[in-house]
Design a protein around this motif. Structure first.
Motif, PDB file in Angstrom:
ATOM      1  N   PRO A   5       8.391  14.623  -5.819  1.00 60.27           N
ATOM      2  CA  PRO A   5       7.178  14.550  -4.994  1.00 60.27           C
ATOM      3  C   PRO A   5       6.028  15.308  -5.638  1.00 60.27           C
ATOM      4  N   PRO A   6       4.798  14.956  -5.278  1.00 58.83           N
ATOM      5  CA  PRO A   6       3.638  15.669  -5.823  1.00 58.83           C
ATOM      6  C   PRO A   6       3.653  17.140  -5.398  1.00 58.83           C
ATOM      7  N   ARG A   7       3.120  17.965  -6.264  1.00 57.80           N
ATOM      8  CA  ARG A   7       3.034  19.396  -5.995  1.00 57.80           C
ATOM      9  C   ARG A   7       1.737  19.931  -6.604  1.00 57.80           C
ATOM     10  N   PRO A   8       1.200  20.972  -6.028  1.00 60.18           N
ATOM     11  CA  PRO A   8      -0.058  21.527  -6.562  1.00 60.18           C
ATOM     12  C   PRO A   8       0.167  22.212  -7.898  1.00 60.18           C
ATOM     13  N   GLU A   9      -0.882  22.251  -8.714  1.00 59.43           N
ATOM     14  CA  GLU A   9      -0.834  22.870 -10.030  1.00 59.43           C
ATOM     15  C   GLU A   9      -1.961  23.889 -10.164  1.00 59.43           C
ATOM     16  N   SER A  68       0.867  -1.187   0.000  1.00 60.61           N
ATOM     17  CA  SER A  68       0.000   0.000   0.000  1.00 60.61           C
ATOM     18  C   SER A  68       0.897   1.228   0.000  1.00 60.61           C
ATOM     19  N   ILE A  69       0.711   2.082  -0.993  1.00 64.06           N
ATOM     20  CA  ILE A  69       1.506   3.303  -1.126  1.00 64.06           C
ATOM     21  C   ILE A  69       0.602   4.490  -0.814  1.00 64.06           C
ATOM     22  N   ARG A  70       1.008   5.302   0.129  1.00 64.33           N
ATOM     23  CA  ARG A  70       0.207   6.450   0.544  1.00 64.33           C
ATOM     24  C   ARG A  70       1.025   7.727   0.386  1.00 64.33           C
ATOM     25  N   TYR A  71       0.379   8.765  -0.115  1.00 66.21           N
ATOM     26  CA  TYR A  71       1.027  10.064  -0.270  1.00 66.21           C
ATOM     27  C   TYR A  71      -0.071  11.114  -0.419  1.00 66.21           C
ATOM     28  N   ASP A  72       0.303  12.346  -0.217  1.00 70.25           N
ATOM     29  CA  ASP A  72      -0.618  13.471  -0.397  1.00 70.25           C
ATOM     30  C   ASP A  72      -0.434  14.030  -1.801  1.00 70.25           C
ATOM     31  N   GLY A  73      -1.454  13.872  -2.652  1.00 71.61           N
ATOM     32  CA  GLY A  73      -1.377  14.370  -4.014  1.00 71.61           C
ATOM     33  C   GLY A  73      -1.571  15.881  -4.082  1.00 71.61           C
ATOM     34  N   GLY A  74      -0.958  16.519  -5.084  1.00 70.60           N
ATOM     35  CA  GLY A  74      -1.123  17.952  -5.263  1.00 70.60           C
ATOM     36  C   GLY A  74      -2.484  18.288  -5.840  1.00 70.60           C
TER      37      GLY A  74
END
Length: 448
Positions: free
Chosen positions: A102-106, A46-52
């Motif tokens: 890493p994810p970043r907002p767009e 299970s891979i967890r991260y905060d998406g942008g």
């Protein structure tokens, strides 16, 4: 079931990731380190991260396909980053690029106009719908070669564009069917369009012409469906027949649309000419009302001047005039001036209100094709200038009428004795006997 190299790779990711959390669960639902998993054992990662915000991050081709087939996912992002592909391409809706870092907002995607395919294609089944917007399915720029992500997108984009071209989508039992409005109308099976590059380029051209070439989307869509239905081969599915029928239908629909634009241009020119004539009539009416209002005020002032001239003449000829009756004449003249002016202003005000209501009807019904600046320059500003001139004249004439009425009432009150000063009690004027009699001397006139 992963080999040793994959387990070691996931272990390095779990150790080095500061924004990515990797959870490894064995068959007993125990959390273990990936490096401690024995060869041949099954595990769940299970891979967890905060998406942008406004960005999508996809690990696998299966996840990419699920994203594209989502009901809302393709229409709410501006960037999609793929972990399984290292090529980039762009659509009108979002940019696809490799996932690095890493994810970043767009930035949020550009708002889509409320004229997407679902406004043109009637969808009768919840599992057979036209796309919400055509923008994510239109390629921008060159197509990459050898890209798994692009090939997956191209296959789904083909199906989405095919669904955006007919008049209606519906199901007959389990068979997906389409309806084409035209002469004659057609009802045929949907089928699948060939996933060939030349077919995809043709579909791209048709979708771009219908949905991105201006605001007359409904007109162009109707023209195209009519041309498709006119010479459709019986027994051929919609998807299979598009590569054959769509090129000629698109050319014919383009010609019909150009003729429609020329006819519409003539109608627009005629509407503008009518607007100019109507505007000229309205301005002339306002200017005439301004002149009439001014002329009526000076006519009433002339009546007042004539009345005062009559009074002056009687004073000069020593003709006795009853002051009480003359004061009533002044009152009636004041009433006449006031009522005449009030009726004129009230009539003009009702005309201006009716003119304003008609202008609102012009804007929303007859001249909706004009933007706000053009309408203001062509219609609103000239009428506003004419109304401003009338308002200015009305203010001056109102001041003149008020002054005239006040003057007439003052003279009337003076003649009626309402403004005479009270004489103190005990004065000589209150007791005539106390007034000394002066000697009267009469001298005969001298002879010539």
């Amino acid at each position: 079931m992963l080999d040793r190299a994959a387990l070691e790779a996931w272990q390095r990711i779990a150790d080095d990731g500061d924004w990515l959390q990797v959870l490894c669960v064995d068959e007993s639902d125990d959390h273990v380190r990936p490096a401690d998993v024995l060869d041949g054992d099954r595990v769940r990662l299970s891979i967890r991260y905060d998406g942008g915000a406004h960005a999508a991050y996809v690990f696998t081709p299966e996840g990419w396909r699920s994203f594209l087939l989502g009901e809302r996912a393709p229409y709410g992002v501006s960037v999609v980053r793929l972990a399984f592909d290292d090529t980039s391409f762009a659509t009108d809706g979002f940019v696809v690029e490799p996932w690095v870092g890493p994810p970043r907002p767009e930035m949020p995607p550009e708002p889509s106009p409320d004229t997407g395919p679902r406004r043109q294609v009637r969808c009768q089944a919840s599992n057979l719908m036209a796309p919400r917007s055509i923008r994510p399915w239109l390629l921008k720029g060159e197509a990459p070669s050898g890209s798994v992500g692009y090939e997956t997108w191209r296959g789904i984009a083909t199906d989405m564009i095919v669904r955006s071209l007919p008049t209606e989508l519906y199901r007959d039992d389990t068979v997906a069917r389409v309806a084409l409005s035209g002469q004659p109308p057609r009802r045929i099976d949907l089928g699948e369009a060939p996933k060939k590059p030349d077919t995809f380029a043709l579909l791209q051209r048709a979708a771009a012409w219908v949905y991105t070439q201006g605001s007359d989307i409904e007109v162009r869509h109707t023209f195209l469906t009519s041309e498709l239905a006119r010479e459709w081969s019986p027994g051929q599915t919609f998807g299979a027949g598009l590569p054959v029928r769509l090129p000629t239908a698109l050319d014919s629909a383009s010609l019909v649309y150009k003729a429609h634009l020329r006819t519409g241009s003539k109608d627009i020119l005629k509407a503008l000419a009518d607007l100019r004539k109507t505007l000229s009539d309205e301005v002339q009416k306002l200017m005439q009302q301004t002149r009439d209002l001014s002329a009526g005020v000076w006519r009433d002032v002339a009546v007042v001047i004539g009345l005062n001239a009559l009074r002056a003449a009687t004073d000069m000829t020593k003709v006795p005039v009853d002051a009480g009756k003359l004061s009533w004449v002044y009152v009636m003249v004041a009433a006449y001036v006031g009522l005449s002016y009030a009726m004129s202003v009230r009539t003009n005000a009702r005309f201006l209100n009716a003119s304003e209501d008609s202008r609102l009807a012009w804007r929303s019904k007859l001249y909706a094709f004009l933007d706000e600046d053009d309408y203001k320059a062509l219609a609103k500003q000239p009428l506003d200038d004419a109304i401003a001139a009338y308002r200015s004249t009305q203010r001056w004439t109102t001041a003149v009428v008020v002054l005239v009425i006040i003057g007439l009432l003052y003279v009337a009150a003076s003649d009626a004795g309402l403004l005479a000063e009270r004489v103190p009690t005990g004065s000589a004027m209150s007791n005539p006997e106390r007034i000394p009699k002066a000697d009267v001397c009469w001298t005969a006139p001298m002879a010539a």
